[in-house]
Design a protein around this motif. Sequence first.
Motif, PDB file in Angstrom:
ATOM      1  N   THR A  73       0.855  -1.192   0.000  1.00 30.13           N
ATOM      2  CA  THR A  73       0.000   0.000   0.000  1.00 30.13           C
ATOM      3  C   THR A  73       0.891   1.242   0.000  1.00 30.13           C
ATOM      4  O   THR A  73       1.681   1.444   0.920  1.00 30.13           O
ATOM      5  N   ARG A  74       0.727   2.072  -1.047  1.00 31.12           N
ATOM      6  CA  ARG A  74       1.600   3.228  -1.243  1.00 31.12           C
ATOM      7  C   ARG A  74       0.988   4.537  -0.742  1.00 31.12           C
ATOM      8  O   ARG A  74       1.718   5.500  -0.501  1.00 31.12           O
ATOM      9  N   THR A  75      -0.327   4.595  -0.630  1.00 27.73           N
ATOM     10  CA  THR A  75      -1.001   5.790  -0.130  1.00 27.73           C
ATOM     11  C   THR A  75      -2.082   5.363   0.856  1.00 27.73           C
ATOM     12  O   THR A  75      -2.470   4.188   0.888  1.00 27.73           O
ATOM     13  N   ALA A  76      -2.587   6.335   1.631  1.00 27.28           N
ATOM     14  CA  ALA A  76      -3.599   6.009   2.639  1.00 27.28           C
ATOM     15  C   ALA A  76      -4.407   7.264   2.958  1.00 27.28           C
ATOM     16  O   ALA A  76      -4.347   7.796   4.069  1.00 27.28           O
ATOM     17  N   ALA A  77      -5.179   7.729   1.982  1.00 30.30           N
ATOM     18  CA  ALA A  77      -5.878   9.005   2.139  1.00 30.30           C
ATOM     19  C   ALA A  77      -6.965   8.958   3.203  1.00 30.30           C
ATOM     20  O   ALA A  77      -7.147   9.918   3.945  1.00 30.30           O
ATOM     21  N   ASN A  78      -7.704   7.851   3.278  1.00 32.92           N
ATOM     22  CA  ASN A  78      -8.855   7.785   4.193  1.00 32.92           C
ATOM     23  C   ASN A  78      -8.707   6.706   5.265  1.00 32.92           C
ATOM     24  O   ASN A  78      -9.696   6.321   5.898  1.00 32.92           O
ATOM     25  N   VAL A  79      -7.478   6.212   5.439  1.00 38.68           N
ATOM     26  CA  VAL A  79      -7.169   5.283   6.532  1.00 38.68           C
ATOM     27  C   VAL A  79      -5.880   5.761   7.202  1.00 38.68           C
ATOM     28  O   VAL A  79      -5.304   6.766   6.805  1.00 38.68           O
ATOM     29  N   ASP A  80      -5.414   5.032   8.199  1.00 43.94           N
ATOM     30  CA  ASP A  80      -4.262   5.474   8.976  1.00 43.94           C
ATOM     31  C   ASP A  80      -2.977   5.497   8.133  1.00 43.94           C
ATOM     32  O   ASP A  80      -2.757   4.632   7.275  1.00 43.94           O
ATOM     33  N   GLU A  81      -2.127   6.488   8.385  1.00 47.82           N
ATOM     34  CA  GLU A  81      -0.900   6.650   7.595  1.00 47.82           C
ATOM     35  C   GLU A  81       0.077   5.492   7.758  1.00 47.82           C
ATOM     36  O   GLU A  81       0.989   5.339   6.944  1.00 47.82           O
ATOM     37  N   SER A  82      -0.094   4.674   8.786  1.00 51.48           N
ATOM     38  CA  SER A  82       0.820   3.543   8.993  1.00 51.48           C
ATOM     39  C   SER A  82       0.706   2.492   7.888  1.00 51.48           C
ATOM     40  O   SER A  82       1.534   1.576   7.809  1.00 51.48           O
ATOM     41  N   TRP A  83      -0.309   2.620   7.005  1.00 55.20           N
ATOM     42  CA  TRP A  83      -0.421   1.716   5.864  1.00 55.20           C
ATOM     43  C   TRP A  83       0.642   2.000   4.806  1.00 55.20           C
ATOM     44  O   TRP A  83       0.985   1.115   4.016  1.00 55.20           O
ATOM     45  N   ILE A  84       1.136   3.194   4.749  1.00 56.39           N
ATOM     46  CA  ILE A  84       2.026   3.593   3.654  1.00 56.39           C
ATOM     47  C   ILE A  84       3.321   2.788   3.696  1.00 56.39           C
ATOM     48  O   ILE A  84       4.025   2.748   4.701  1.00 56.39           O
ATOM     49  N   GLY A  85       3.624   2.097   2.581  1.00 57.39           N
ATOM     50  CA  GLY A  85       4.828   1.290   2.471  1.00 57.39           C
ATOM     51  C   GLY A  85       4.715  -0.105   3.072  1.00 57.39           C
ATOM     52  O   GLY A  85       5.706  -0.850   3.128  1.00 57.39           O
ATOM     53  N   LEU A  86       3.512  -0.480   3.500  1.00 57.21           N
ATOM     54  CA  LEU A  86       3.299  -1.778   4.156  1.00 57.21           C
ATOM     55  C   LEU A  86       3.001  -2.873   3.135  1.00 57.21           C
ATOM     56  O   LEU A  86       2.259  -2.651   2.183  1.00 57.21           O
ATOM     57  N   ASP A  87       3.564  -4.064   3.358  1.00 53.97           N
ATOM     58  CA  ASP A  87       3.199  -5.230   2.538  1.00 53.97           C
ATOM     59  C   ASP A  87       1.867  -5.743   3.063  1.00 53.97           C
ATOM     60  O   ASP A  87       1.787  -6.680   3.845  1.00 53.97           O
ATOM     61  N   ALA A  88       0.802  -5.076   2.605  1.00 49.43           N
ATOM     62  CA  ALA A  88      -0.531  -5.363   3.135  1.00 49.43           C
ATOM     63  C   ALA A  88      -1.044  -6.725   2.686  1.00 49.43           C
ATOM     64  O   ALA A  88      -1.800  -7.377   3.411  1.00 49.43           O
ATOM     65  N   ALA A  89      -0.639  -7.160   1.494  1.00 46.44           N
ATOM     66  CA  ALA A  89      -1.064  -8.489   1.036  1.00 46.44           C
ATOM     67  C   ALA A  89      -0.554  -9.560   1.992  1.00 46.44           C
ATOM     68  O   ALA A  89      -1.289 -10.499   2.344  1.00 46.44           O
ATOM     69  N   ALA A  90       0.686  -9.418   2.437  1.00 48.28           N
ATOM     70  CA  ALA A  90       1.255 -10.377   3.395  1.00 48.28           C
ATOM     71  C   ALA A  90       0.556 -10.266   4.748  1.00 48.28           C
ATOM     72  O   ALA A  90       0.301 -11.276   5.419  1.00 48.28           O
TER      73      ALA A  90
END
Length: 244
Positions: A73-90
């Motif tokens: 996840t490269r951006t997170a406009a409407n969720v928490d900024e801690s998503w940015i740069g996270l391997d969310a699929a994993a």
Amino acid sequence: MNVFGVDIGGSGIKGAPVDLERGDLAQERCKVLTPHPAKPDAVAASVKDVVGRFGWSGPVGVTFPGVITGGVTRTAANVDESWIGLDAAALFSDALGLPVTLINDADAAGIAEMSFGAGRGHDGTVVLLTFGTGIGSAVFTGGRLLPNTELGHLELHGHDAEKRASSKAKEDHDLSWKHWAARVEEYLAHVEMLFSPDLFVIGGGVSRKADKFLPLINGIRAQIVPAQLQNNAGIVGAAMACLG
């Protein structure tokens, strides 16, 4: 063939098994509220809750309201900024103990509408826009998706367009359908100037009330139609993403 789809939104997380031959939900969907703050572990737990209610044990497609590249996840406009740069699929795969495919939420809705809904059979330029907590977008030319367009963040009057024209903006500012339609019209004119689409497909939960605002929009050259899969498009598209 059934595959499970989960659609993560700014206000709710909903999911269900999807019949990929019909392009429709195989069972009634389950919805839970999106945690606030919408941090990764809390959202993953909510997704696990939704999937677990169906006893599902196969692949899962998951949408995310932001730019997705390689499951990150490269951006997170409407969720928490801690998503940015996270391997969310994993993150989701580990939480569920199942294989997970991650896709931008509006891209998922667009894929579903192009295959089973309002965009089916259109080979020109099609722009799907989802109006909800923000504005998501999916752009297709010749049936091919240009991923991660995020047109809700185009600038209008010095602000992100979604701050003026999303359905949340309508609620926050207590706008009448007429006044909100004027903002949507202005936004569509801006997108049309940039992309010259043949067709706009209007999705998100507000598409259920298309008769209240689409007839009020004027001056747009492209055809404008409501999404046929309405607010289930993201779930269907998420499941479709599992097939590549």
